[in-house]
Design a protein around this motif. Structure first.
Motif, PDB file in Angstrom:
ATOM      1  N   THR A  23      53.107  29.863 -14.634  1.00 42.94           N
ATOM      2  CA  THR A  23      53.208  31.151 -14.008  1.00 42.94           C
ATOM      3  C   THR A  23      53.272  31.257 -12.293  1.00 42.94           C
ATOM      4  OG1 THR A  23      50.888  31.535 -14.330  1.00 42.94           O
ATOM      5  CG2 THR A  23      52.173  32.717 -15.904  1.00 42.94           C
ATOM      6  N   ALA A  24      52.706  30.065 -12.066  1.00 41.33           N
ATOM      7  CA  ALA A  24      52.920  29.817 -10.485  1.00 41.33           C
ATOM      8  C   ALA A  24      54.335  29.590 -10.227  1.00 41.33           C
ATOM      9  CB  ALA A  24      51.950  28.833 -10.051  1.00 41.33           C
ATOM     10  N   ARG A  25      54.960  28.947 -11.040  1.00 39.01           N
ATOM     11  CA  ARG A  25      56.509  28.365 -10.648  1.00 39.01           C
ATOM     12  C   ARG A  25      57.460  29.151 -11.186  1.00 39.01           C
ATOM     13  NH1 ARG A  25      52.455  24.763 -10.356  1.00 39.01           N
ATOM     14  NH2 ARG A  25      52.293  23.328  -8.750  1.00 39.01           N
ATOM     15  N   VAL A  26      57.309  29.599 -12.384  1.00 38.77           N
ATOM     16  CA  VAL A  26      58.590  30.279 -13.164  1.00 38.77           C
ATOM     17  C   VAL A  26      58.180  31.861 -12.994  1.00 38.77           C
ATOM     18  CG1 VAL A  26      59.650  30.646 -15.447  1.00 38.77           C
ATOM     19  CG2 VAL A  26      58.493  28.378 -15.016  1.00 38.77           C
ATOM     20  N   THR A  27      59.656  32.369 -12.239  1.00 36.94           N
ATOM     21  CA  THR A  27      59.525  33.937 -11.844  1.00 36.94           C
ATOM     22  C   THR A  27      60.231  34.644 -13.005  1.00 36.94           C
ATOM     23  OG1 THR A  27      60.974  33.553 -10.147  1.00 36.94           O
ATOM     24  CG2 THR A  27      58.836  33.461  -9.400  1.00 36.94           C
ATOM     25  N   ASP A  28      61.376  33.741 -13.451  1.00 37.91           N
ATOM     26  CA  ASP A  28      62.199  34.474 -14.312  1.00 37.91           C
ATOM     27  C   ASP A  28      61.800  34.839 -15.692  1.00 37.91           C
ATOM     28  OD1 ASP A  28      64.508  35.301 -15.764  1.00 37.91           O
ATOM     29  OD2 ASP A  28      65.420  33.708 -15.710  1.00 37.91           O
ATOM     30  N   GLY A  68      44.814  35.031 -20.468  1.00 40.15           N
ATOM     31  CA  GLY A  68      44.193  33.770 -20.226  1.00 40.15           C
ATOM     32  C   GLY A  68      45.052  32.724 -20.117  1.00 40.15           C
ATOM     33  N   VAL A  69      45.749  32.686 -20.846  1.00 35.37           N
ATOM     34  CA  VAL A  69      46.973  31.658 -20.831  1.00 35.37           C
ATOM     35  C   VAL A  69      48.140  32.197 -20.089  1.00 35.37           C
ATOM     36  CG1 VAL A  69      48.722  30.404 -22.381  1.00 35.37           C
ATOM     37  CG2 VAL A  69      46.514  30.660 -23.560  1.00 35.37           C
ATOM     38  N   LEU A  70      48.221  33.348 -20.091  1.00 38.90           N
ATOM     39  CA  LEU A  70      49.409  34.107 -19.268  1.00 38.90           C
ATOM     40  C   LEU A  70      48.946  35.224 -18.776  1.00 38.90           C
ATOM     41  CD1 LEU A  70      52.673  33.804 -21.600  1.00 38.90           C
ATOM     42  CD2 LEU A  70      52.060  32.655 -19.380  1.00 38.90           C
ATOM     43  N   PRO A  71      49.002  35.565 -17.543  1.00 40.94           N
ATOM     44  CA  PRO A  71      48.549  36.961 -16.868  1.00 40.94           C
ATOM     45  C   PRO A  71      49.089  38.120 -17.813  1.00 40.94           C
ATOM     46  CG  PRO A  71      49.595  35.796 -15.253  1.00 40.94           C
ATOM     47  CD  PRO A  71      49.792  35.025 -16.525  1.00 40.94           C
ATOM     48  N   HIS A  72      48.242  39.075 -17.514  1.00 39.69           N
ATOM     49  CA  HIS A  72      48.557  40.479 -18.430  1.00 39.69           C
ATOM     50  C   HIS A  72      49.998  40.732 -18.428  1.00 39.69           C
ATOM     51  CE1 HIS A  72      47.547  44.204 -20.471  1.00 39.69           C
ATOM     52  NE2 HIS A  72      48.226  44.723 -19.540  1.00 39.69           N
ATOM     53  N   ARG A  73      50.654  41.042 -17.176  1.00 41.26           N
ATOM     54  CA  ARG A  73      51.846  41.487 -17.144  1.00 41.26           C
ATOM     55  C   ARG A  73      52.942  40.742 -17.629  1.00 41.26           C
ATOM     56  NH1 ARG A  73      54.149  42.694 -11.088  1.00 41.26           N
ATOM     57  NH2 ARG A  73      53.823  40.516 -10.997  1.00 41.26           N
ATOM     58  N   GLN A  74      53.001  39.272 -17.360  1.00 40.57           N
ATOM     59  CA  GLN A  74      53.933  38.231 -17.912  1.00 40.57           C
ATOM     60  C   GLN A  74      53.703  38.251 -19.675  1.00 40.57           C
ATOM     61  OE1 GLN A  74      52.315  37.847 -15.087  1.00 40.57           O
ATOM     62  NE2 GLN A  74      53.286  36.587 -13.879  1.00 40.57           N
ATOM     63  N   LEU A  75      52.325  38.281 -19.947  1.00 39.35           N
ATOM     64  CA  LEU A  75      52.194  38.442 -21.510  1.00 39.35           C
ATOM     65  C   LEU A  75      52.858  39.798 -22.163  1.00 39.35           C
ATOM     66  CD1 LEU A  75      50.898  37.212 -23.858  1.00 39.35           C
ATOM     67  CD2 LEU A  75      48.809  38.532 -23.551  1.00 39.35           C
ATOM     68  N   ARG A  76      52.686  40.851 -21.345  1.00 43.30           N
ATOM     69  CA  ARG A  76      53.553  41.845 -22.086  1.00 43.30           C
ATOM     70  C   ARG A  76      54.852  41.785 -22.003  1.00 43.30           C
ATOM     71  NH1 ARG A  76      50.450  46.097 -24.383  1.00 43.30           N
ATOM     72  NH2 ARG A  76      48.260  46.249 -23.291  1.00 43.30           N
ATOM     73  N   GLU A  77      55.655  41.197 -21.018  1.00 46.81           N
ATOM     74  CA  GLU A  77      56.750  41.023 -20.977  1.00 46.81           C
ATOM     75  C   GLU A  77      57.343  40.176 -22.104  1.00 46.81           C
ATOM     76  OE1 GLU A  77      57.757  39.507 -17.081  1.00 46.81           O
ATOM     77  OE2 GLU A  77      57.580  41.467 -16.072  1.00 46.81           O
ATOM     78  N   VAL A  78      56.554  39.110 -22.400  1.00 47.24           N
ATOM     79  CA  VAL A  78      56.972  38.163 -23.335  1.00 47.24           C
ATOM     80  C   VAL A  78      56.691  38.837 -24.757  1.00 47.24           C
ATOM     81  CG1 VAL A  78      56.084  36.105 -24.719  1.00 47.24           C
ATOM     82  CG2 VAL A  78      56.302  36.047 -22.191  1.00 47.24           C
ATOM     83  N   GLU A  79      55.802  39.811 -25.170  1.00 45.77           N
ATOM     84  CA  GLU A  79      55.543  40.503 -26.055  1.00 45.77           C
ATOM     85  C   GLU A  79      56.725  41.502 -26.512  1.00 45.77           C
ATOM     86  OE1 GLU A  79      51.759  42.176 -25.822  1.00 45.77           O
ATOM     87  OE2 GLU A  79      50.502  40.337 -26.365  1.00 45.77           O
ATOM     88  N   HIS A  80      57.110  42.008 -25.427  1.00 46.07           N
ATOM     89  CA  HIS A  80      58.204  43.127 -25.295  1.00 46.07           C
ATOM     90  C   HIS A  80      59.317  42.517 -25.740  1.00 46.07           C
ATOM     91  CE1 HIS A  80      60.534  46.484 -24.556  1.00 46.07           C
ATOM     92  NE2 HIS A  80      61.261  45.764 -23.794  1.00 46.07           N
ATOM     93  N   ARG A  81      59.635  41.222 -25.519  1.00 45.75           N
ATOM     94  CA  ARG A  81      60.865  40.495 -25.665  1.00 45.75           C
ATOM     95  C   ARG A  81      60.963  40.125 -27.081  1.00 45.75           C
ATOM     96  NH1 ARG A  81      64.216  38.766 -21.248  1.00 45.75           N
ATOM     97  NH2 ARG A  81      63.627  39.707 -19.336  1.00 45.75           N
ATOM     98  N   ALA A  82      59.753  39.585 -27.479  1.00 48.61           N
ATOM     99  CA  ALA A  82      59.631  38.999 -28.643  1.00 48.61           C
ATOM    100  C   ALA A  82      59.637  40.009 -29.843  1.00 48.61           C
ATOM    101  CB  ALA A  82      58.258  38.351 -28.967  1.00 48.61           C
ATOM    102  N   ARG A  83      59.142  41.335 -29.520  1.00 51.42           N
ATOM    103  CA  ARG A  83      59.094  42.305 -30.486  1.00 51.42           C
ATOM    104  C   ARG A  83      60.449  42.720 -30.685  1.00 51.42           C
ATOM    105  NH1 ARG A  83      55.937  45.047 -27.893  1.00 51.42           N
ATOM    106  NH2 ARG A  83      54.137  44.454 -28.902  1.00 51.42           N
ATOM    107  N   GLY A  84      61.322  42.921 -29.543  1.00 49.20           N
ATOM    108  CA  GLY A  84      62.854  43.354 -29.661  1.00 49.20           C
ATOM    109  C   GLY A  84      63.491  42.382 -30.622  1.00 49.20           C
ATOM    110  N   ILE A  85      63.270  40.973 -30.327  1.00 52.08           N
ATOM    111  CA  ILE A  85      64.213  40.122 -31.193  1.00 52.08           C
ATOM    112  C   ILE A  85      63.628  40.205 -32.743  1.00 52.08           C
ATOM    113  CG2 ILE A  85      64.585  37.808 -31.671  1.00 52.08           C
ATOM    114  CD1 ILE A  85      64.700  37.397 -28.555  1.00 52.08           C
ATOM    115  N   SER A  86      62.327  40.218 -32.770  1.00 55.02           N
ATOM    116  CA  SER A  86      61.846  40.348 -34.161  1.00 55.02           C
ATOM    117  C   SER A  86      62.271  41.462 -34.931  1.00 55.02           C
ATOM    118  CB  SER A  86      60.246  39.766 -34.084  1.00 55.02           C
ATOM    119  OG  SER A  86      59.718  40.763 -33.443  1.00 55.02           O
TER     120      SER A  86
END
Length: 423
Positions: A23-28, A68-86
């Protein structure tokens, strides 16, 4: 055992460290999503190599990749993308594939076994959940209600059944029974939840939502006045990007955060996960709408209220209603103009009793000529059931007291004393 122990170490030690590094290095967001998928596939491959099914590794990866593994905003973005694909691709393909293997002959060839499996599965889910719920101290009735909700978790059952079918552990008849069991138990959730909630209510054990804190987006003079009335016990947190306003609010004793309410991390810091109300009242109606929507959709805040300016698009008010947001003060106002009045001392605190509810809503809360001619801004309704923000959509009752501010042109009465409207 070695696989589970290794997975525990990876999930509790390696994943958090990797999350901070990435999260400190990957912004995409797309790259971050791909890395999360890679982590899940890696644990799935490890489970397969250990002689277990890959689904176990993927399931454990989903448990460990959390806040805790990912910040709240990044985790939401990952969940949103995963939900869309699944939901949009993988789940339909899986269920259609599973459906080809289902036979309706079980209704005639093995009806007793089908009914027995459905009944035992329902009892097992509900009772099992209730037993493990007992240590919480909330009672077995609430545990039964939670178990009724868990009865609808049938997707994993179908996955496990298909794995067993592919491994030759069960035949097509048992597979079909398990699929129909998952469908029927899911379909019973609304009925069982309605029944168990009614049971809790009859025994006076239905716990109301205790989310009572208030988040106010904006720390201007009017916002501070509203926050003081909306949360008289100090349960309001103000958010503003203006450093001068946040300093003033902090000096007045408010809990204040300097930042943007459009940043989920800022809202999380303000207590959005436990807040009962988010009130957006900056001078920017678009910001107000977006902040209220984030509070409602991302954090589940039940009471979302926003101000809109007189010249804002009618589409904004329609969008506010899409997530059950409400219009503060029951009408559009110029927040900047009222801020200037409050800051200069050009307003008076008002408290008046309602005798003509329609006049309060339609005419901007006029006070009779015998008392004053005034343009008033109603903020809080104080009724028999308690205080709530004035949004114009609640039916006022004779005897309700309105607390607000106003700019009188002629004052012949003390505004702090309740005055009946419409007399």
């Amino acid at each position: 055992v070695l696989f589970l122990a290794g997975t525990w170490i990876v999930g509790t030690r390696v994943f958090p460290a990797m999350g901070r590094y990435l999260t400190a290095r990957v912004t995409d967001p797309s790259m971050l999503f791909l890395l999360v998928v890679l982590a899940g596939l890696s644990l799935a491959a490890a489970a397969d190599a250990a002689g277990l099914h890959a689904i176990l590794g993927a399931f454990l990866a989903g448990l460990f990749i959390r806040e805790g593994v990912l910040p709240h905003r990044q985790l939401r973005e990952v969940e949103h993308r995963a939900r869309g694909i699944s939901v949009g691709l993988l789940a339909p393909v899986f269920f259609v594939t599973a459906g080809y293997k289902v036979s309706f002959d079980v209704f005639t060839e093995a009806p007793v076994l089908l009914i027995a499996v459905i009944v035992l599965a329902t009892i097992g889910k509900i009772v099992g959940t209730a037993v493990f719920y007992l240590p919480t101290g909330y009672g077995f009735r609430e545990g039964i209600a939670v178990g009724a909700g868990m009865n609808g978790r049938g997707a994993v059952e179908i996955i496990v059944a298909e794995i067993a079918l592919a491994a030759g552990l069960i035949d097509a008849t048992v597979f079909s029974i398990l699929v129909f069991m998952a469908l029927f138990t899911t379909a019973t959730v609304p009925i069982l939840l309605t029944t168990t909630i009614g049971w809790l209510r009859r025994h006076d054990q239905l716990v109301a939502d205790e989310r009572s804190d208030v988040i106010v987006v904006g720390a201007g003079p009017l916002a501070r006045r509203v926050a003081r009335l909306a949360a008289p016990n100090g349960g309001a947190t103000l958010i503003d990007t203006n450093a001068s306003r946040t300093r003033t609010a902090a000096a007045e004793g408010f809990s204040v955060i300097h930042g943007s309410a459009l940043d989920e991390e800022v809202l999380l810091e303000a207590g959005a996960s436990t807040a009962g109300t988010i009130l957006s009242m900056t001078e920017n109606p678009e910001v107000n709408l977006l902040a209220a929507r984030i509070g409602a959709q991302q954090f589940g805040i039940p009471n979302t209220v926003a101000t809109l300016s007189p010249d804002s698009s009618s589409a904004l008010e329609e969008m506010l209603g899409e997530f059950k947001g409400r219009l503060m003060f029951g009408r559009r106002i110029d927040v900047g103009g009222w801020d200037a009045l409050v800051a200069s001392g050009g307003v008076t605190e008002l408290s008046y009793e309602v005798a003509d509810p329609e006049s309060v809503i339609e005419a901007g809360v006029p006070v009779s000529d015998a008392v004053a001619e005034i343009e008033s801004l109603p903020i809080v309704i104080r009724g028999a059931s308690g205080d709530e923000l004035f949004t114009g959509d609640r039916s006022l009752e004779d005897g309700d007291v309105i607390l607000g501010v106003g700019r009188p042109s002629r004052v012949n009465a003390r505004p702090q004393e309740p005055t009946r409207l419409g007399d």
